[in-house]
Write an enzyme that holds these catalytic residues in place. Structure first.
Site, PDB file in Angstrom:
ATOM      1  N   HIS B 112       0.764  -0.837  -0.099  1.00 22.68           N
ATOM      2  CA  HIS B 112       0.240   0.319  -0.042  1.00 22.68           C
ATOM      3  C   HIS B 112       0.981   1.139   0.341  1.00 22.68           C
ATOM      4  CE1 HIS B 112      -3.294   3.314   0.569  1.00 22.68           C
ATOM      5  NE2 HIS B 112      -2.607   3.061   1.887  1.00 22.68           N
ATOM      6  N   HIS B 114       0.690   5.853  -1.171  1.00 23.00           N
ATOM      7  CA  HIS B 114       0.107   7.161  -1.112  1.00 23.00           C
ATOM      8  C   HIS B 114       0.681   7.867  -2.470  1.00 23.00           C
ATOM      9  CE1 HIS B 114      -2.023   7.529   2.940  1.00 23.00           C
ATOM     10  NE2 HIS B 114      -2.561   6.158   2.161  1.00 23.00           N
ATOM     11  N   ASP B 137       0.517  -4.813 -20.538  1.00 24.31           N
ATOM     12  CA  ASP B 137       1.160  -6.100 -20.934  1.00 24.31           C
ATOM     13  C   ASP B 137       1.193  -6.685 -18.762  1.00 24.31           C
ATOM     14  OD1 ASP B 137       2.666  -6.429 -23.109  1.00 24.31           O
ATOM     15  OD2 ASP B 137       4.411  -5.033 -22.560  1.00 24.31           O
ATOM     16  N   HIS B 177      -8.135   6.904  -1.281  1.00 24.00           N
ATOM     17  CA  HIS B 177      -7.244   7.031  -0.849  1.00 24.00           C
ATOM     18  C   HIS B 177      -6.018   6.651  -1.404  1.00 24.00           C
ATOM     19  CE1 HIS B 177      -6.535   3.372   2.690  1.00 24.00           C
ATOM     20  NE2 HIS B 177      -5.143   4.240   2.927  1.00 24.00           N
ATOM     21  N   TYR B 231       8.194 -13.471 -20.918  1.00 21.69           N
ATOM     22  CA  TYR B 231       8.748 -12.539 -20.197  1.00 21.69           C
ATOM     23  C   TYR B 231       9.998 -13.168 -18.970  1.00 21.69           C
ATOM     24  CZ  TYR B 231      10.232  -7.623 -18.767  1.00 21.69           C
ATOM     25  OH  TYR B 231      11.274  -6.892 -18.092  1.00 21.69           O
TER      26      TYR B 231
END
Lengths: 239, 239, 239, 239
Positions: B112, B114, B137, B177, B231
């Site tokens: 997480h 910001h 991709d 958020h 890849y």
């Protein structure tokens, strides 16, 4: 001037903090050249009006900011003679910092920068709306704008104090000028300076591309309350 | 609490990964101050509900994130007592990470941040359209938006799980958020956090200047399929 | 060519300054690859037309800019033979620097960059309005635009001199080209280059989002006067 | 496979260059994670179709790009067995690089990135107009857009070659994808990748704020001609 060993130790600790914290302004890209300044209050005793504060010298490179170059002042902004750094001039914003410390005894640190996006909002005289949860956490609502005021009297300091007194925000955007932030200590004020630029930039870009979704006031209140009281380590609270 | 040597080794490996990967958030400019967090699942045995995860402590500087400062939790978000770091509080987003691990057994890492541009899209509640091949991709289509939810119950975790379950994207923009990303392990989730900010920034700037050219769905499908399967190195696949 | 020990020492000091100051262009992100250049005047005696200046070689990496690689020129832009670096070609902007030194004897340093936001204003041929106090401090008003001029004759140098003579600003945005800045010495011109990009970026973003509040002319005058005369240390004035 | 000592030395030199030049992509912020790639041609003899090239492995961190990790390929994009790095997969863009080397024998280096602003123009399929002199110098006019093409056949390579053949620009913006650049050698192609992002960013911001002033074609021609023939050191020409 001589102090008791306890006060000498307190001054030394604030000198070290303030010197080191200027590096955070550089790390986060909030300042260029010699612009910007951090100060920290030294609590002396019962009477907060007898406190001192430590601030950066004027026009000195960020590469040369050792603790002994920091300047010790009283709360009228006068340099304390005979202390390390007292042969230099303090930051040209010293009077504004002093005014804040005189009128807001709970404030332990003050920071001023010309960080890009915060100044951009200030040049329009526009408060930053609280549309992201990180802003609700940190500032509890919008970042307010303070009056246009120029150096030379108490108008900058008074503008900061009038705007932030009784406001949740620890940051004010002085119109056409830039952000001033306050905190429980110098580190907390630096954190506010970092966060105000972060939210100024994010909300700027958000609004460029379309309408923003407001956060309900109740949610803002709840986020602010939790962050002020729960976030961080018990032994190292945010404020 | 004591574990078998095998589990101790697995915990140590995840601690080291999670500590190191926080540095990638700094390197790519996704976080400021103490914001953001990475966690990694420790697989214990047959039953994924008995797994553990390692997460960052709350409100601690990125300069102080050694493996032994990371915190070990069970999938209800409880700190495992008597383990290194257990005297500190885990990230305030721990409940959301735990919810994801409980409900998505295939997920081995959660991140997480910001980060600026991802939050900008989130503040408008707008998904990022898939108009660049790197996005096809990596995410196989648009980056979806999750509901507005605040800390205090399971609503953030549930919003992440509800949005990402059955979706190609490993990233969700939680409204007002910011981004949460998931991955096969912590490194994969960090990669998704880096890439979601990269595409959020690029598509933001692209659209500022005029209409975007869509990529045909068939081409998106083909790019996604190739990237997930071809890849990278055989011995070091992306997932 | 040989000089007196005093002049040799002056040349060595300017070589060291100019070499080091190129690093500031990199630090502040004003240049890419081998673009941009700094020069500094070497004062020789009573007659400023006999002065020399030191400038960067053409097309050389910023990683390879030692003092002995800098090139010594006379005020017609001719390399002084037999001096360190004289086997290399000086910056392709040498003629413009020389023109400025010939026609503005008070100028001790010249800087040219293609910094992003300053060039953006230059590509529109638009002066930067003075809407932030840092700009009033540093430049005393708007940043003017100079004419379109291309390399090959004196037109760039003449455009700089014509625009900045009698102007408070130490920076000019040459149309479709980029900023040139002047100063009392090379360091002062580099500071102006750093500040012009800073204000170009800030005012750009400010204006993207709505109308700007002008600063009254009297306040601009007052800020400029104070900053030029009071800011900084007595022993290390800004100019 | 074994080569003559001369060819071994040429391969080693290109390996070292290509490994080192990937660091420039990081320095200038053109790549994130493992994205982007640089290759360099190894000239073998009279017949350019017998040449080889050196390219980055697929999906490997920029922290791990030593010369011996680079991969040697023939001009059909096949890895040369038994050479250092040949146990790994080459960049997933290898076929496009190979196509360019096969069809443009004068090209000695190819670079591909997903740099932010160049991709933003590509997502709109819009060429970058030549409104700044640095662009006239470097590219001699606008930066063209190539067709939409996805990995799996020769369509990317063919799009690059068709767009850049006979064009002054060493950079093409492949639609919805990103920039590919070519050069006399790998370093020259990296310079073009750095410069194309620089001009993409600058012209993007310039145009955000109002109409751009065109540069007359005659001035563009004059700037391009001078820069290609005069700029830089005689012993170290740009191309």
């Amino acid at each position: 001037m001589t102090f008791s060993p306890e006060i000498d130790a307190a001054i030394a600790a604030v000198r070290a903090d303030v010197a080191r914290l200027h590096g955070e302004l550089v790390r986060y890209g909030l300042v260029v050249w010699t612009g910007g300044n951090v100060s920290g209050r030294v609590r002396i005793g019962e009477d907060p009006s007898a406190d001192l504060f430590v601030i950066k010298p004027s026009g000195v490179s960020y590469d040369d900011l050792a603790p002994e170059n920091m300047i010790l002042c009283d709360l009228d902004g006068n340099v304390i003679p005979g202390t390390p750094g007292s042969d230099r001039s303090p930051s040209s914003d010293t009077a504004a910092h002093a005014y804040v410390y005189r009128h807001m005894p709970e404030v332990g640190g003050v920071v001023h920068t010309h960080s890009t996006y915060a100044v951009a909002w200030a040049a329009r005289g526009e408060e930053i709306p609280c549309v992201i949860t990180a802003m609700a956490d940190e500032f509890g609502g919008p970042i307010p704008v303070g009056p246009f005021a120029i150096i030379g009297d108490d108008s900058i300091g008074r503008g900061i104090v009038d705007t932030l007194s009784g406001h949740r925000s620890r940051a004010v955007l002085m119109q056409n000028h830039g952000p001033f932030t306050i905190g429980a200590d110098a580190k907390d004020a630096v954190k506010a300076a970092v966060m105000v630029e972060d939210v100024a930039r994010t909300v700027h870009h958000a609004r460029e591309a379309g309408p923003l979704i407001p956060i309900p006031q109740q949610a803002i209140d709840s986020l602010y309350d939790r962050y002020q009281n729960v976030y961080g380590q018990n032994s190292d609270t945010r404020r």
